[in-house]
Design a protein around this motif. Structure first.
Motif, PDB file in Angstrom:
ATOM      1  N   LYS A  56      40.611 -10.394 -31.908  1.00 42.49           N
ATOM      2  CA  LYS A  56      41.579 -11.049 -32.786  1.00 42.49           C
ATOM      3  C   LYS A  56      41.067 -11.009 -34.222  1.00 42.49           C
ATOM      4  N   LYS A  57      40.855 -12.181 -34.835  1.00 46.57           N
ATOM      5  CA  LYS A  57      40.383 -12.221 -36.223  1.00 46.57           C
ATOM      6  C   LYS A  57      38.899 -12.555 -36.314  1.00 46.57           C
ATOM      7  N   ARG A  58      38.185 -12.245 -35.255  1.00 49.01           N
ATOM      8  CA  ARG A  58      36.732 -12.477 -35.263  1.00 49.01           C
ATOM      9  C   ARG A  58      36.002 -11.186 -34.916  1.00 49.01           C
ATOM     10  N   ILE A  59      34.791 -11.079 -35.415  1.00 49.82           N
ATOM     11  CA  ILE A  59      34.016  -9.859 -35.196  1.00 49.82           C
ATOM     12  C   ILE A  59      32.604 -10.214 -34.746  1.00 49.82           C
ATOM     13  N   LEU A  60      32.108  -9.436 -33.804  1.00 50.03           N
ATOM     14  CA  LEU A  60      30.708  -9.486 -33.393  1.00 50.03           C
ATOM     15  C   LEU A  60      30.027  -8.249 -33.953  1.00 50.03           C
ATOM     16  N   HIS A  61      29.015  -8.464 -34.776  1.00 52.33           N
ATOM     17  CA  HIS A  61      28.169  -7.367 -35.256  1.00 52.33           C
ATOM     18  C   HIS A  61      26.764  -7.677 -34.779  1.00 52.33           C
ATOM     19  N   HIS A  62      26.218  -6.808 -33.940  1.00 50.36           N
ATOM     20  CA  HIS A  62      24.858  -7.063 -33.460  1.00 50.36           C
ATOM     21  C   HIS A  62      24.003  -5.815 -33.605  1.00 50.36           C
ATOM     22  N   GLY A  63      22.698  -6.050 -33.641  1.00 53.30           N
ATOM     23  CA  GLY A  63      21.770  -4.948 -33.826  1.00 53.30           C
ATOM     24  C   GLY A  63      20.415  -5.241 -33.224  1.00 53.30           C
ATOM     25  N   THR A  64      19.643  -4.193 -33.060  1.00 50.73           N
ATOM     26  CA  THR A  64      18.273  -4.298 -32.560  1.00 50.73           C
ATOM     27  C   THR A  64      17.305  -4.227 -33.729  1.00 50.73           C
ATOM     28  N   LEU A  65      16.140  -4.808 -33.549  1.00 50.43           N
ATOM     29  CA  LEU A  65      15.023  -4.639 -34.474  1.00 50.43           C
ATOM     30  C   LEU A  65      13.802  -4.294 -33.632  1.00 50.43           C
ATOM     31  N   LEU A  66      13.443  -3.017 -33.613  1.00 52.45           N
ATOM     32  CA  LEU A  66      12.301  -2.577 -32.821  1.00 52.45           C
ATOM     33  C   LEU A  66      11.027  -3.041 -33.516  1.00 52.45           C
ATOM     34  N   PHE A  67      10.448  -4.133 -33.013  1.00 46.12           N
ATOM     35  CA  PHE A  67       9.239  -4.651 -33.648  1.00 46.12           C
ATOM     36  C   PHE A  67       7.992  -4.004 -33.065  1.00 46.12           C
ATOM     37  N   ASP A  68       7.800  -4.129 -31.765  1.00 45.79           N
ATOM     38  CA  ASP A  68       6.635  -3.510 -31.120  1.00 45.79           C
ATOM     39  C   ASP A  68       7.017  -3.063 -29.707  1.00 45.79           C
ATOM     40  N   VAL A  69       8.135  -2.380 -29.624  1.00 51.50           N
ATOM     41  CA  VAL A  69       8.693  -1.954 -28.341  1.00 51.50           C
ATOM     42  C   VAL A  69       7.823  -0.874 -27.711  1.00 51.50           C
ATOM     43  N   ASN A  70       7.733  -0.896 -26.397  1.00 45.26           N
ATOM     44  CA  ASN A  70       7.018   0.158 -25.680  1.00 45.26           C
ATOM     45  C   ASN A  70       7.855   1.438 -25.755  1.00 45.26           C
ATOM     46  N   LEU A  71       7.495   2.317 -26.666  1.00 50.23           N
ATOM     47  CA  LEU A  71       8.310   3.508 -26.913  1.00 50.23           C
ATOM     48  C   LEU A  71       8.250   4.509 -25.768  1.00 50.23           C
ATOM     49  N   ASP A  72       7.176   4.460 -25.002  1.00 49.72           N
ATOM     50  CA  ASP A  72       7.095   5.349 -23.833  1.00 49.72           C
ATOM     51  C   ASP A  72       8.125   4.931 -22.790  1.00 49.72           C
ATOM     52  N   VAL A  73       8.213   3.628 -22.519  1.00 49.98           N
ATOM     53  CA  VAL A  73       9.211   3.139 -21.566  1.00 49.98           C
ATOM     54  C   VAL A  73      10.611   3.387 -22.109  1.00 49.98           C
ATOM     55  N   LEU A  74      10.804   3.166 -23.399  1.00 45.42           N
ATOM     56  CA  LEU A  74      12.101   3.437 -24.024  1.00 45.42           C
ATOM     57  C   LEU A  74      12.541   4.868 -23.763  1.00 45.42           C
TER      58      LEU A  74
END
Length: 333
Positions: free
Chosen positions: A138-156
């Motif tokens: 309707k007249k509302r919006i969800l804007h979301h995002g990630t912030l990769l701080f110290d993510v296990n990039l191998d598992v990613l």
């Protein structure tokens, strides 16, 4: 606007909170939250195409679909998520940059030289540290995002690894981008301290607190979590039609599987190969058509069949590996 910290790390609960606030609240809010090990696929993606299911199952990685578009992402407890959920006078005129700019500004103040990169990413020297997506109600919006701080990039990398040529669909494909961790620029900062710093930067001029839902809101969120976000129908069935093709070679011969899937259901399947069948393979194809494309359902169906008659010396586990593109082993998920 008010900033809320979500203490939950349950992805099914957290995404239910987002959707409930979007649909049922009038208040403008900013959420900061984290998920335990999770692959989150975009609204228009083919879940089976985006994940390495055998790796995810073996490593206890949750799988969930979100209500926004974009590509699949991996979360762990060293990834920080932010969600703007606000009302808009002109939904059509909203821009990604309006929500990404304050996040970028906060990171720059901390000493992380973030820039807006393309339509929906934040990057440092060309390496992605944040992906963003949106959903409008309707007249509302969800804007979301990630912030990769110290993510296990191998598992990613391993959890999102797929073999694209084995799938053919019109679903949105994830963009495989070079990524980096924000901690590379904040080496002495923990993820908890990073969240505190981010919160202080983002709450200049308005209040912040931990999110404590009223009883009615909590009940609605728990129902949404159970009925939608934990359901196979949402996470797998809400998928555009696609075809799957895979060929494997085992000691008992080679087998090639061709499947057509619609709404997560096997509509058509065919097998080819030089396996030493003594009976009609139509016994298998008839049994599999109409099943959900998930390991448990297919495994139970194969267990009811005379596998030696249909596939010679091939084992049931080998047929499952071919049908689900497993590199090693399989789970009952």
């Amino acid at each position: 606007m008010r900033l809320y910290r979500l203490e939950s790390t349950d992805p099914y609960y957290n995404l239910a909170v987002e959707e409930h606030i979007l649909r049922c609240w009038d208040e403008d809010v900013l959420l900061l939250w984290r998920n335990d090990n999770t692959i989150v696929v975009g609204r228009n993606q083919n879940t089976a195409e985006e994940i390495d299911r055998s790796y995810a199952d073996a490593n206890g990685i949750n799988i969930i679909r979100r209500i926004s578009g974009g590509g699949a992402v991996y979360h762990d407890l060293n990834n920080v998520n932010f969600s703007f959920i606000v009302g808009l006078k002109d939904v059509a005129g909203q821009r990604m940059v309006d929500f990404m700019t304050p996040i970028a500004a906060a990171l720059n103040v901390m000493g992380v030289p973030v820039t807006l990169d393309g339509r929906n990413d934040l990057s440092v020297h060309g390496r992605k540290v944040s992906g963003n997506a949106q959903s409008i109600y309707k007249k509302r919006i969800l804007h979301h995002g990630t912030l990769l701080f110290d993510v296990n990039l191998d598992v990613l990398s391993r959890s999102l690894r797929v073999t694209p040529e084995k799938f053919q669909s019109k679903a949105t494909k994830s963009v495989r981008a070079r990524v980096a961790n924000i901690k590379d620029w904040l080496p002495d900062v923990s993820v908890s301290a990073f969240m505190e710093r981010l919160q202080r930067q983002l709450t200049s001029g308005f209040s912040s607190q931990n999110l404590v839902l009223r009883e009615a809101d909590e009940l609605a969120v728990l129902q949404l979590r159970s009925n939608k976000y934990l359901s196979w129908d949402w996470n797998y069935g809400e998928t555009p039609p696609f075809s799957f093709r895979n060929k494997c070679t085992f000691p008992g011969g080679s087998v090639e599987a061709l499947l057509d899937i619609r709404h997560g259901i096997i509509e058509h399947c065919t097998f080819f190969g030089d396996f030493m069948a003594r009976g009609d393979i139509a016994l298998v194809t008839k049994e599999l058509c109409g099943l959900r494309y998930q390991v448990r359902d297919v495994d139970e169906a194969l267990a009811r069949l005379p596998i030696d008659m249909c596939f010679g010396t091939l084992k049931r586990e080998e047929i499952l590996k071919c049908l689900f593109n497993f590199e090693s082993g399989f789970s009952d998920g």
